[in-house]
Design a protein around this motif. Structure first.
Motif, PDB file in Angstrom:
ATOM      1  N   PRO A  97       7.733   2.810   0.823  1.00 40.09           N
ATOM      2  CA  PRO A  97       8.891   2.053   1.310  1.00 40.09           C
ATOM      3  C   PRO A  97       8.594   0.555   1.378  1.00 40.09           C
ATOM      4  CG  PRO A  97       7.808   3.145   3.140  1.00 40.09           C
ATOM      5  CD  PRO A  97       7.096   3.589   1.888  1.00 40.09           C
ATOM      6  N   LEU A  98       9.650  -0.230   1.357  1.00 38.87           N
ATOM      7  CA  LEU A  98       9.507  -1.683   1.348  1.00 38.87           C
ATOM      8  C   LEU A  98       9.402  -2.281   2.746  1.00 38.87           C
ATOM      9  CD1 LEU A  98      12.002  -2.545  -1.527  1.00 38.87           C
ATOM     10  CD2 LEU A  98       9.519  -2.258  -1.641  1.00 38.87           C
ATOM     11  N   VAL A  99       9.689  -1.515   3.781  1.00 41.31           N
ATOM     12  CA  VAL A  99       9.585  -2.005   5.159  1.00 41.31           C
ATOM     13  C   VAL A  99       8.855  -0.965   5.993  1.00 41.31           C
ATOM     14  CG1 VAL A  99      11.642  -3.453   5.065  1.00 41.31           C
ATOM     15  CG2 VAL A  99      11.842  -1.079   5.789  1.00 41.31           C
ATOM     16  N   GLY A 100       8.256  -1.438   7.071  1.00 43.41           N
ATOM     17  CA  GLY A 100       7.539  -0.558   7.995  1.00 43.41           C
ATOM     18  C   GLY A 100       7.219  -1.315   9.262  1.00 43.41           C
ATOM     19  N   PRO A 101       6.574  -0.657  10.214  1.00 44.44           N
ATOM     20  CA  PRO A 101       6.235  -1.303  11.479  1.00 44.44           C
ATOM     21  C   PRO A 101       5.292  -2.488  11.284  1.00 44.44           C
ATOM     22  CG  PRO A 101       5.553   1.020  11.479  1.00 44.44           C
ATOM     23  CD  PRO A 101       6.116   0.712  10.138  1.00 44.44           C
ATOM     24  N   ILE A 102       5.452  -3.511  12.098  1.00 43.04           N
ATOM     25  CA  ILE A 102       4.635  -4.723  12.003  1.00 43.04           C
ATOM     26  C   ILE A 102       3.152  -4.426  12.190  1.00 43.04           C
ATOM     27  CG2 ILE A 102       4.793  -5.451  14.409  1.00 43.04           C
ATOM     28  CD1 ILE A 102       5.351  -8.108  12.049  1.00 43.04           C
ATOM     29  N   GLY A 103       2.831  -3.388  12.939  1.00 42.65           N
ATOM     30  CA  GLY A 103       1.433  -3.028  13.196  1.00 42.65           C
ATOM     31  C   GLY A 103       0.779  -2.264  12.063  1.00 42.65           C
ATOM     32  N   GLY A 104       1.525  -1.958  10.991  1.00 47.37           N
ATOM     33  CA  GLY A 104       0.963  -1.246   9.853  1.00 47.37           C
ATOM     34  C   GLY A 104       1.027   0.255  10.034  1.00 47.37           C
ATOM     35  N   GLY A 105       0.252   0.963   9.228  1.00 45.78           N
ATOM     36  CA  GLY A 105       0.200   2.413   9.296  1.00 45.78           C
ATOM     37  C   GLY A 105       1.188   3.125   8.387  1.00 45.78           C
ATOM     38  N   THR A 106       1.919   2.378   7.579  1.00 46.75           N
ATOM     39  CA  THR A 106       2.882   2.997   6.667  1.00 46.75           C
ATOM     40  C   THR A 106       2.191   3.368   5.359  1.00 46.75           C
ATOM     41  OG1 THR A 106       4.677   1.671   7.598  1.00 46.75           O
ATOM     42  CG2 THR A 106       5.064   2.653   5.436  1.00 46.75           C
ATOM     43  N   ARG A 107       2.448   4.581   4.887  1.00 49.32           N
ATOM     44  CA  ARG A 107       1.896   5.030   3.601  1.00 49.32           C
ATOM     45  C   ARG A 107       2.794   4.502   2.483  1.00 49.32           C
ATOM     46  NH1 ARG A 107      -2.934   7.038   1.923  1.00 49.32           N
ATOM     47  NH2 ARG A 107      -2.775   8.946   0.744  1.00 49.32           N
ATOM     48  N   ILE A 108       2.234   3.671   1.601  1.00 52.13           N
ATOM     49  CA  ILE A 108       2.977   3.043   0.511  1.00 52.13           C
ATOM     50  C   ILE A 108       2.638   3.774  -0.788  1.00 52.13           C
ATOM     51  CG2 ILE A 108       3.419   0.892  -0.750  1.00 52.13           C
ATOM     52  CD1 ILE A 108       4.071   0.699   2.240  1.00 52.13           C
ATOM     53  N   HIS A 109       3.654   4.101  -1.575  1.00 52.97           N
ATOM     54  CA  HIS A 109       3.487   4.734  -2.878  1.00 52.97           C
ATOM     55  C   HIS A 109       3.838   3.701  -3.947  1.00 52.97           C
ATOM     56  CE1 HIS A 109       3.215   8.805  -1.145  1.00 52.97           C
ATOM     57  NE2 HIS A 109       4.012   8.280  -0.217  1.00 52.97           N
ATOM     58  N   CYS A 124      -4.479  -2.827  -2.237  1.00 56.90           N
ATOM     59  CA  CYS A 124      -3.147  -3.201  -1.778  1.00 56.90           C
ATOM     60  C   CYS A 124      -3.332  -4.284  -0.720  1.00 56.90           C
ATOM     61  CB  CYS A 124      -2.418  -2.013  -1.181  1.00 56.90           C
ATOM     62  SG  CYS A 124      -2.067  -0.712  -2.367  1.00 56.90           S
ATOM     63  N   TYR A 125      -2.576  -5.351  -0.851  1.00 57.67           N
ATOM     64  CA  TYR A 125      -2.665  -6.474   0.078  1.00 57.67           C
ATOM     65  C   TYR A 125      -1.428  -6.524   0.953  1.00 57.67           C
ATOM     66  CZ  TYR A 125      -6.702  -8.186  -2.441  1.00 57.67           C
ATOM     67  OH  TYR A 125      -7.944  -8.305  -2.994  1.00 57.67           O
ATOM     68  N   PHE A 126      -1.660  -6.671   2.250  1.00 56.01           N
ATOM     69  CA  PHE A 126      -0.590  -6.822   3.232  1.00 56.01           C
ATOM     70  C   PHE A 126      -0.942  -8.041   4.066  1.00 56.01           C
ATOM     71  CE2 PHE A 126      -1.157  -2.354   2.205  1.00 56.01           C
ATOM     72  CZ  PHE A 126       0.116  -2.015   1.776  1.00 56.01           C
ATOM     73  N   SER A 140       0.291   6.870 -10.419  1.00 57.25           N
ATOM     74  CA  SER A 140       0.630   6.778  -8.995  1.00 57.25           C
ATOM     75  C   SER A 140      -0.597   6.437  -8.149  1.00 57.25           C
ATOM     76  CB  SER A 140       1.212   8.134  -8.536  1.00 57.25           C
ATOM     77  OG  SER A 140       1.546   8.099  -7.187  1.00 57.25           O
ATOM     78  N   ILE A 141      -0.391   5.478  -7.227  1.00 57.53           N
ATOM     79  CA  ILE A 141      -1.416   5.165  -6.230  1.00 57.53           C
ATOM     80  C   ILE A 141      -0.765   5.164  -4.859  1.00 57.53           C
ATOM     81  CG2 ILE A 141      -2.937   3.871  -7.762  1.00 57.53           C
ATOM     82  CD1 ILE A 141      -1.790   1.288  -6.639  1.00 57.53           C
ATOM     83  N   LYS A 142      -1.598   5.307  -3.824  1.00 57.08           N
ATOM     84  CA  LYS A 142      -1.123   5.268  -2.434  1.00 57.08           C
ATOM     85  C   LYS A 142      -2.003   4.308  -1.647  1.00 57.08           C
ATOM     86  CE  LYS A 142       0.401  10.082  -2.371  1.00 57.08           C
ATOM     87  NZ  LYS A 142       0.195  11.392  -1.727  1.00 57.08           N
ATOM     88  N   CYS A 143      -1.378   3.624  -0.696  1.00 57.00           N
ATOM     89  CA  CYS A 143      -2.089   2.705   0.200  1.00 57.00           C
ATOM     90  C   CYS A 143      -1.519   2.842   1.599  1.00 57.00           C
ATOM     91  CB  CYS A 143      -1.906   1.250  -0.223  1.00 57.00           C
ATOM     92  SG  CYS A 143      -2.703   0.808  -1.736  1.00 57.00           S
ATOM     93  N   ASN A 144      -2.352   2.527   2.578  1.00 55.37           N
ATOM     94  CA  ASN A 144      -1.873   2.424   3.948  1.00 55.37           C
ATOM     95  C   ASN A 144      -1.761   0.957   4.315  1.00 55.37           C
ATOM     96  OD1 ASN A 144      -1.746   5.206   4.541  1.00 55.37           O
ATOM     97  ND2 ASN A 144      -3.957   5.250   4.815  1.00 55.37           N
ATOM     98  N   SER A 145      -0.595   0.599   4.900  1.00 60.21           N
ATOM     99  CA  SER A 145      -0.416  -0.800   5.301  1.00 60.21           C
ATOM    100  C   SER A 145      -1.174  -1.077   6.583  1.00 60.21           C
ATOM    101  CB  SER A 145       1.059  -1.126   5.482  1.00 60.21           C
ATOM    102  OG  SER A 145       1.604  -0.402   6.561  1.00 60.21           O
TER     103      SER A 145
END
Length: 145
Positions: A97-109, A124-126, A140-145
């Motif tokens: 997803p393109l948005v998530g909580p400010i504290g991170g923890g979102t799984r990005i595909h 992945c850079y945040f 396909s790759i996955k990252c945690n924000s």
């Protein structure tokens, strides 16, 4: 003292454009004849007393592979770098997803192609934070924000 290559840039080529290969050559006291990329000889574009040697080449001339790189000295001897040049195309498609909580923890595909060859070397850079990407498969790759 022996001539040796302490490093080079870029170490990875992903696009289809031309690029300048810069080799850091130690104890170089003469102008090298050529750069070598695998079995291909490329004319030296410039060299400096500081030991940097530049060669211009194009990605289209190289097939997907890992290449030994080096310099060919005036006497014909070849000095090889201790690591290889990685030449593999990579393309990025969509991410979400393109948005998530400010504290991170979102799984990005992230979708695209050519990821398999970069396992462990994609990030992945945040903001100022970065995380190693998990390569799921070639597209396909996955990252945690």
């Amino acid at each position: 003292e022996n001539v040796y290559i302490s490093g080079f840039e870029p170490t990875q080529v992903t696009g289809d454009s031309c690029f300048r290969l810069i080799l850091r050559v130690e104890n170089l006291y003469s102008h090298p004849a050529n750069c070598s990329i695998g079995d291909t000889l490329v004319q030296v574009e410039s060299s400096w007393i500081t030991g940097s040697v530049a060669c211009l080449t194009c990605r289209q001339e190289l097939s997907n592979s890992n290449y030994s790189v080096g310099v060919v000295l005036g006497d014909g001897s070849i000095i090889l770098a201790p690591t290889k040049l990685n030449v593999f195309p990579i393309e990025f498609g969509s991410a979400g997803p393109l948005v998530g909580p400010i504290g991170g923890g979102t799984r990005i595909h992230v979708s695209g192609k050519g990821f398999r060859n970069w396992n462990g070397r994609l990030f992945c850079y945040f903001g100022s934070d970065n995380n190693v990407a998990e390569v799921v498969d070639d597209s396909s790759i996955k990252c945690n924000s």
